[in-house]
Design a protein around this motif. Structure first.
Motif, PDB file in Angstrom:
ATOM      1  N   VAL A  11       0.857  -1.182   0.000  1.00 31.63           N
ATOM      2  CA  VAL A  11       0.000   0.000   0.000  1.00 31.63           C
ATOM      3  C   VAL A  11       0.896   1.236   0.000  1.00 31.63           C
ATOM      4  CG1 VAL A  11      -1.795   1.295   1.208  1.00 31.63           C
ATOM      5  CG2 VAL A  11      -1.821  -1.209   1.251  1.00 31.63           C
ATOM      6  N   VAL A  12       0.612   2.162  -0.910  1.00 29.44           N
ATOM      7  CA  VAL A  12       1.402   3.386  -1.032  1.00 29.44           C
ATOM      8  C   VAL A  12       0.473   4.582  -0.848  1.00 29.44           C
ATOM      9  CG1 VAL A  12       3.032   4.685  -2.430  1.00 29.44           C
ATOM     10  CG2 VAL A  12       2.904   2.194  -2.675  1.00 29.44           C
ATOM     11  N   PHE A  13       0.845   5.461   0.078  1.00 28.16           N
ATOM     12  CA  PHE A  13       0.022   6.603   0.420  1.00 28.16           C
ATOM     13  C   PHE A  13       0.607   7.906  -0.108  1.00 28.16           C
ATOM     14  CE2 PHE A  13      -0.651   3.488   3.781  1.00 28.16           C
ATOM     15  CZ  PHE A  13      -2.023   3.523   3.999  1.00 28.16           C
ATOM     16  N   ASP A  14      -0.254   8.763  -0.633  1.00 23.85           N
ATOM     17  CA  ASP A  14       0.099  10.162  -0.799  1.00 23.85           C
ATOM     18  C   ASP A  14       0.183  10.768   0.604  1.00 23.85           C
ATOM     19  OD1 ASP A  14       0.471  12.670  -2.194  1.00 23.85           O
ATOM     20  OD2 ASP A  14      -1.591  13.160  -1.633  1.00 23.85           O
ATOM     21  N   CYS A  15       0.690  11.988   0.723  1.00 21.72           N
ATOM     22  CA  CYS A  15       0.802  12.605   2.046  1.00 21.72           C
ATOM     23  C   CYS A  15      -0.130  13.806   2.199  1.00 21.72           C
ATOM     24  CB  CYS A  15       2.252  13.022   2.311  1.00 21.72           C
ATOM     25  SG  CYS A  15       2.477  13.838   3.922  1.00 21.72           S
ATOM     26  N   ASP A  16       0.164  14.889   1.486  1.00 16.56           N
ATOM     27  CA  ASP A  16      -0.565  16.144   1.670  1.00 16.56           C
ATOM     28  C   ASP A  16      -2.040  16.012   1.323  1.00 16.56           C
ATOM     29  OD1 ASP A  16       1.618  17.992   2.432  1.00 16.56           O
ATOM     30  OD2 ASP A  16       2.423  17.396   0.496  1.00 16.56           O
ATOM     31  N   GLY A  17      -2.892  16.350   2.276  1.00 15.53           N
ATOM     32  CA  GLY A  17      -4.326  16.312   2.034  1.00 15.53           C
ATOM     33  C   GLY A  17      -4.933  14.924   2.096  1.00 15.53           C
ATOM     34  N   LEU A  18      -4.097  13.920   2.287  1.00 16.93           N
ATOM     35  CA  LEU A  18      -4.565  12.529   2.352  1.00 16.93           C
ATOM     36  C   LEU A  18      -4.262  11.940   3.727  1.00 16.93           C
ATOM     37  CD1 LEU A  18      -3.753   9.276   1.960  1.00 16.93           C
ATOM     38  CD2 LEU A  18      -5.878  10.117   0.989  1.00 16.93           C
ATOM     39  N   LEU A  19      -3.001  11.946   4.118  1.00 17.32           N
ATOM     40  CA  LEU A  19      -2.616  11.497   5.452  1.00 17.32           C
ATOM     41  C   LEU A  19      -2.557  12.657   6.442  1.00 17.32           C
ATOM     42  CD1 LEU A  19       0.360   9.020   4.804  1.00 17.32           C
ATOM     43  CD2 LEU A  19      -2.027   8.447   5.312  1.00 17.32           C
ATOM     44  N   VAL A  20      -2.060  13.773   5.959  1.00 21.11           N
ATOM     45  CA  VAL A  20      -1.781  14.910   6.840  1.00 21.11           C
ATOM     46  C   VAL A  20      -2.578  16.131   6.403  1.00 21.11           C
ATOM     47  CG1 VAL A  20       0.041  16.326   7.858  1.00 21.11           C
ATOM     48  CG2 VAL A  20       0.544  13.982   7.186  1.00 21.11           C
ATOM     49  N   ASP A  21      -3.093  16.863   7.370  1.00 19.11           N
ATOM     50  CA  ASP A  21      -3.922  18.037   7.096  1.00 19.11           C
ATOM     51  C   ASP A  21      -3.041  19.235   6.759  1.00 19.11           C
ATOM     52  OD1 ASP A  21      -6.070  19.683   6.818  1.00 19.11           O
ATOM     53  OD2 ASP A  21      -6.440  19.911   8.962  1.00 19.11           O
ATOM     54  N   THR A  22      -2.374  19.119   5.616  1.00 19.20           N
ATOM     55  CA  THR A  22      -1.481  20.192   5.170  1.00 19.20           C
ATOM     56  C   THR A  22      -2.085  21.077   4.093  1.00 19.20           C
ATOM     57  OG1 THR A  22      -0.507  18.645   3.600  1.00 19.20           O
ATOM     58  CG2 THR A  22       0.652  18.945   5.694  1.00 19.20           C
ATOM     59  N   GLU A  23      -3.211  20.661   3.500  1.00 22.17           N
ATOM     60  CA  GLU A  23      -3.759  21.465   2.413  1.00 22.17           C
ATOM     61  C   GLU A  23      -4.100  22.875   2.872  1.00 22.17           C
ATOM     62  OE1 GLU A  23      -3.778  21.465  -0.711  1.00 22.17           O
ATOM     63  OE2 GLU A  23      -2.944  19.468  -0.896  1.00 22.17           O
ATOM     64  N   ALA A  24      -4.473  23.011   4.145  1.00 20.84           N
ATOM     65  CA  ALA A  24      -4.738  24.358   4.662  1.00 20.84           C
ATOM     66  C   ALA A  24      -3.469  25.207   4.604  1.00 20.84           C
ATOM     67  CB  ALA A  24      -5.265  24.286   6.089  1.00 20.84           C
ATOM     68  N   CYS A  25      -2.318  24.597   4.898  1.00 20.10           N
ATOM     69  CA  CYS A  25      -1.037  25.319   4.829  1.00 20.10           C
ATOM     70  C   CYS A  25      -0.756  25.761   3.399  1.00 20.10           C
ATOM     71  CB  CYS A  25       0.094  24.426   5.329  1.00 20.10           C
ATOM     72  SG  CYS A  25      -0.049  23.883   7.046  1.00 20.10           S
ATOM     73  N   TRP A  26      -0.954  24.838   2.452  1.00 20.39           N
ATOM     74  CA  TRP A  26      -0.726  25.165   1.051  1.00 20.39           C
ATOM     75  C   TRP A  26      -1.715  26.222   0.572  1.00 20.39           C
ATOM     76  CZ3 TRP A  26       3.270  23.463  -2.013  1.00 20.39           C
ATOM     77  CH2 TRP A  26       4.070  22.448  -1.475  1.00 20.39           C
ATOM     78  N   THR A  27      -2.957  26.127   1.003  1.00 22.03           N
ATOM     79  CA  THR A  27      -3.965  27.084   0.564  1.00 22.03           C
ATOM     80  C   THR A  27      -3.666  28.487   1.078  1.00 22.03           C
ATOM     81  OG1 THR A  27      -5.684  25.396   0.410  1.00 22.03           O
ATOM     82  CG2 THR A  27      -6.429  27.668   0.669  1.00 22.03           C
ATOM     83  N   VAL A  28      -3.257  28.592   2.330  1.00 24.30           N
ATOM     84  CA  VAL A  28      -2.882  29.903   2.881  1.00 24.30           C
ATOM     85  C   VAL A  28      -1.737  30.504   2.071  1.00 24.30           C
ATOM     86  CG1 VAL A  28      -1.812  31.057   4.855  1.00 24.30           C
ATOM     87  CG2 VAL A  28      -3.703  29.468   5.216  1.00 24.30           C
ATOM     88  N   ALA A  29      -0.738  29.674   1.772  1.00 36.58           N
ATOM     89  CA  ALA A  29       0.415  30.155   1.013  1.00 36.58           C
ATOM     90  C   ALA A  29       0.023  30.566  -0.402  1.00 36.58           C
ATOM     91  CB  ALA A  29       1.490  29.071   0.977  1.00 36.58           C
ATOM     92  N   GLU A  30      -0.769  29.726  -1.050  1.00 40.66           N
ATOM     93  CA  GLU A  30      -1.190  30.012  -2.432  1.00 40.66           C
ATOM     94  C   GLU A  30      -2.075  31.248  -2.496  1.00 40.66           C
ATOM     95  OE1 GLU A  30      -1.078  25.211  -3.251  1.00 40.66           O
ATOM     96  OE2 GLU A  30      -2.954  26.229  -2.777  1.00 40.66           O
ATOM     97  N   ALA A  31      -3.002  31.362  -1.544  1.00 42.11           N
ATOM     98  CA  ALA A  31      -3.901  32.516  -1.526  1.00 42.11           C
ATOM     99  C   ALA A  31      -3.131  33.811  -1.329  1.00 42.11           C
ATOM    100  CB  ALA A  31      -4.945  32.348  -0.417  1.00 42.11           C
TER     101      ALA A  31
END
Length: 224
Positions: A11-31
């Motif tokens: 089993v292979v996992f993605d990380c951002d937005g799947l295992l770890v709640d990092t999308e909020a970090c990316w969204t703040v930066a992108e915005a």
């Protein structure tokens, strides 16, 4: 009934937005980057960058913002802003820790992420998942990151697994395309609500009971 095979070899996992709640970090930066150039940031803009490498996101932002030569500059700014947001700490998403541990007890597991190594390690460590993985692969460690299949093929090779008998967990179209191209089954928990994504299994959370049931049966019928 979960449609994922229990005879899975890895089993292979993605990380951002799947295992770890990092999308909020990316969204703040992108915005913040979009705002600095006088543009709003909503679902349309997020769809341009989600799941991409930092470099690809920089190029996408540069084109959208009318600065076609500024891709590298925007990518560097994005990394710096995300680094700052990650330093505040992030958490594992619901069900992630339990599912990862259940899968690890049965078959080899790995992380395949489109983030650079620095940000991947920070995210996994902050969410308390670092000790769960002996294998992880980052975008800056392969020639062709997602949506190319190299990250997933590299992970399966390292785990001694056949891609067509392995399962990928993803949250974005970019990651799904990579896993499909590598030949894996794909389980999807979308980061963007309402997204119409290719999948073998689709859910709203890694904590869904049918995933726990699947993980308990994982490895049945596998010849190793």
């Amino acid at each position: 009934m979960c449609t994922l095979p229990t005879s899975t070899e890895a089993v292979v996992f993605d990380c951002d937005g799947l295992l770890v709640d990092t999308e909020a970090c990316w969204t703040v930066a992108e915005a913040a980057i979009f705002a600095a150039h006088g543009h709003p940031f909503g679902p349309e803009q997020k769809a341009l960058v989600i799941g991409r490498t930092v470099e690809a996101a920089g190029e996408a932002m540069a084109q959208y913002l009318g600065r076609p030569d500024a891709g590298a500059e925007l990518a560097a700014e994005l990394v710096e802003r995300v680094r700052k947001e990650l330093s505040r700490g992030v958490t594992a998403l619901p069900g992630a820790t339990e599912l990862v541990r259940a899968c690890r007890a049965a078959v080899p597991i790995a992380v395949a992420s489109n983030s650079p190594r620095e940000l991947l390690d920070t995210a996994l460590w902050s969410a308390g998942l670092s000790d769960c993985f002996t294998h992880s692969f980052a975008a800056d460690e392969v020639r062709f990151p997602k949506p190319a299949p190299e990250l997933y093929l590299t992970a399966c090779e390292a785990l001694g697994a056949t891609p067509k008998r392995s399962v990928a967990f993803e949250d974005s179209a970019t990651g799904i395309a990579s896993a499909r191209a590598a030949g894996l089954y794909v389980a999807v928990v979308p980061s963007l609500p309402g997204a119409n994504l290719d999948h073998d299994w689709l859910g709203t959370s890694l904590a869904e009971p049918e995933l726990r049931d699947w993980a308990r049966k994982l490895g049945e019928g596998t010849v190793r």
